[in-house]
Scaffold this active site. Sequence first.
Site, PDB file in Angstrom:
ATOM      1  N   GLY A 123       0.935  -1.403   0.000  1.00 38.98           N
ATOM      2  CA  GLY A 123       0.020  -0.092  -0.052  1.00 38.98           C
ATOM      3  C   GLY A 123       0.921   1.328   0.172  1.00 38.98           C
ATOM      4  N   ASN A 171      -8.400   4.733   4.118  1.00 37.67           N
ATOM      5  CA  ASN A 171      -8.288   4.890   2.779  1.00 37.67           C
ATOM      6  C   ASN A 171      -9.385   4.104   1.882  1.00 37.67           C
ATOM      7  OD1 ASN A 171      -7.037   2.625   0.868  1.00 37.67           O
ATOM      8  ND2 ASN A 171      -6.595   2.298   2.983  1.00 37.67           N
ATOM      9  N   PHE A 175      -7.215   0.113  -5.337  1.00 36.76           N
ATOM     10  CA  PHE A 175      -6.011  -0.455  -6.213  1.00 36.76           C
ATOM     11  C   PHE A 175      -5.712   0.363  -7.359  1.00 36.76           C
ATOM     12  CE2 PHE A 175      -7.316  -5.014  -5.167  1.00 36.76           C
ATOM     13  CZ  PHE A 175      -6.519  -5.082  -3.939  1.00 36.76           C
ATOM     14  N   SER A 248      -9.108  -6.547   0.565  1.00 35.98           N
ATOM     15  CA  SER A 248      -9.150  -4.944   0.454  1.00 35.98           C
ATOM     16  C   SER A 248     -10.825  -4.693   0.603  1.00 35.98           C
ATOM     17  CB  SER A 248      -8.669  -4.345  -0.766  1.00 35.98           C
ATOM     18  OG  SER A 248      -9.101  -3.027  -0.853  1.00 35.98           O
ATOM     19  N   ASN A 250     -12.114  -2.030  -0.712  1.00 30.79           N
ATOM     20  CA  ASN A 250     -12.305  -1.130  -1.728  1.00 30.79           C
ATOM     21  C   ASN A 250     -12.559  -1.513  -3.114  1.00 30.79           C
ATOM     22  OD1 ASN A 250     -12.012   1.018   0.465  1.00 30.79           O
ATOM     23  ND2 ASN A 250      -9.847   0.637   0.428  1.00 30.79           N
ATOM     24  N   THR A 251     -12.666  -2.902  -3.372  1.00 31.06           N
ATOM     25  CA  THR A 251     -12.618  -3.231  -4.591  1.00 31.06           C
ATOM     26  C   THR A 251     -13.994  -4.182  -4.615  1.00 31.06           C
ATOM     27  OG1 THR A 251     -10.337  -3.414  -5.326  1.00 31.06           O
ATOM     28  CG2 THR A 251     -11.946  -4.887  -6.506  1.00 31.06           C
ATOM     29  N   LYS A 292      -3.560 -12.815   2.423  1.00 27.61           N
ATOM     30  CA  LYS A 292      -3.975 -11.752   3.298  1.00 27.61           C
ATOM     31  C   LYS A 292      -5.220 -11.803   3.490  1.00 27.61           C
ATOM     32  CE  LYS A 292      -2.676  -6.855   4.052  1.00 27.61           C
ATOM     33  NZ  LYS A 292      -1.917  -5.761   3.544  1.00 27.61           N
ATOM     34  N   SER A 320      -3.845  -8.374   9.388  1.00 29.63           N
ATOM     35  CA  SER A 320      -4.925  -8.631   8.419  1.00 29.63           C
ATOM     36  C   SER A 320      -4.714  -7.247   7.480  1.00 29.63           C
ATOM     37  CB  SER A 320      -6.175  -8.395   9.312  1.00 29.63           C
ATOM     38  OG  SER A 320      -6.144  -7.164  10.048  1.00 29.63           O
ATOM     39  N   ASN A 321      -5.727  -6.880   7.000  1.00 31.15           N
ATOM     40  CA  ASN A 321      -5.935  -5.861   5.919  1.00 31.15           C
ATOM     41  C   ASN A 321      -6.799  -4.855   6.974  1.00 31.15           C
ATOM     42  OD1 ASN A 321      -6.271  -4.235   3.892  1.00 31.15           O
ATOM     43  ND2 ASN A 321      -6.172  -5.695   2.634  1.00 31.15           N
ATOM     44  N   THR A 322      -7.198  -3.741   6.335  1.00 28.87           N
ATOM     45  CA  THR A 322      -8.044  -2.568   7.115  1.00 28.87           C
ATOM     46  C   THR A 322      -9.113  -3.204   7.182  1.00 28.87           C
ATOM     47  OG1 THR A 322      -8.677  -1.803   4.896  1.00 28.87           O
ATOM     48  CG2 THR A 322      -6.548  -0.880   5.808  1.00 28.87           C
TER      49      THR A 322
END
Length: 482
Positions: A123, A171, A175, A248, A250-251, A292, A320-322
Amino acid sequence: MAALRQAAYRSLFKPKTHNVSRNFFTKASPIRRSPISAGIYATALVLSTGLFAVYYFDARSALHRYVIMPVLRQILDAETSHKIAVKVLRSGLGPKDPVTDDEHLMFELWGHRISNPIGLAAGFDKDGEAIDGLFDLGFSWVEIGSITPKPQPGNPKPRVFRLPEDNAIINRYGFPSQGHATVLSRVRARLPKFLTGEGNKASLRDGSLLAVNLGKNKESPADSIDDFVAGVRTFGPFSDVLVVNVSSPNTPGLRGLQNKASLEALLTGVTQARDSLPPSYLTSQRPRLVLKIAPDLDQSQIEDIANVIKNTGIDGVIVSNTTIQRPSHLLSASRTENGGLSGPPIKPYTLTALKTLRANLPPHIPIIGCGGISNGADALEYARAGATMVQVYTTFGYDGVGTCRRIKDQIVETLQKEGTTWAEIVTKSVAEYSSREKVPEARDGQGTVNQLIEEAQHLNKLLDELGRKMDSANDRSVVAAS
């Protein structure tokens, strides 16, 4: 009386030599300095410039954390300052960590001796622009990406928001990527023309690993694994680790790949793609595959993921991720923005997910902790929960280039007081908290039979392929003879 008139006349018409007015074209008279004063000024300038350079190029300097970073936060928005940081580190003019890592920090991962347990999460360097600049800051693991097969701009701006009261970030980048071709050319450009012997790593540094985080284009079908398979084939020969990012927020549809059936198909596909690669000419081996996951999974989902991991040959997991959750104690006005939250507020969620996953995975599958790590105590808390190493992201964005060294020094101080090492803590916690289940024994040799069948089928495929090549060669020979 005549004398008085002459004096008055001279006072009115004699040219004056003082209080000369200046306009745009008037040239100021140079200030005359003695050689001694000129030397003093020059010496002061040289010393101050040199002193600034010493402080600037040393990543440990408080200048970065307490001066440069606060100023950037005041005058630039989050995404602009992010881009400037990447460009500076890419230029080769960025600060460096001049200190050799303490032996207390060393540990082993997949047969590699790693110099310290602090990595940089994906990121930050999305397009592989500043790989070596980031390694120069002391990270043992630099993860670039996420990288999508085709270039894409990501989500509309603004898409990054600081939460300064919470030391956090939200955020919704989505991507943004320059695509496989551009990033691959950049990764290959840093390789030396001549490689010396075996045992090289894609990081090109002892005790460090280069990871490539694989993403998915927004326009790709939600259930398709093709983007990830393409990423494995593209970056496999040039990376130590490939990270499959299905977490993620955001996708659209991406997190759906964490469901058991979808994840099984994905991990089977990328594992087969990895195993079909020839050993890299750079590393003499194939890259490790790491999954992830998100921190927002419940216990049953994590258990399902653990079962899929064990059955598909994945080498490790990043937790982990967000998060899409918003703790009630957030103070910043930006807390209501859509996107993934990272930083200290995410730590409880990540630790919970990590502990659940650790309890469902065997000891040989490492977990990398990522989420809310701000200091050495946080890193050690992850180690004592069963993480083999950790990654930072948000703290790096707030505190700057000295973050890695600061955390490492704090860890070493604690380890020395306790008379232990990072490796000893990890070994103990992984042994204590990992799954105790045993591999089921085969009944009546059925397991051996199944293995032989699989090997025979693989051999049959190789023979078929060889036969097709021989037939093709014979056909060409006949045509040439005629």
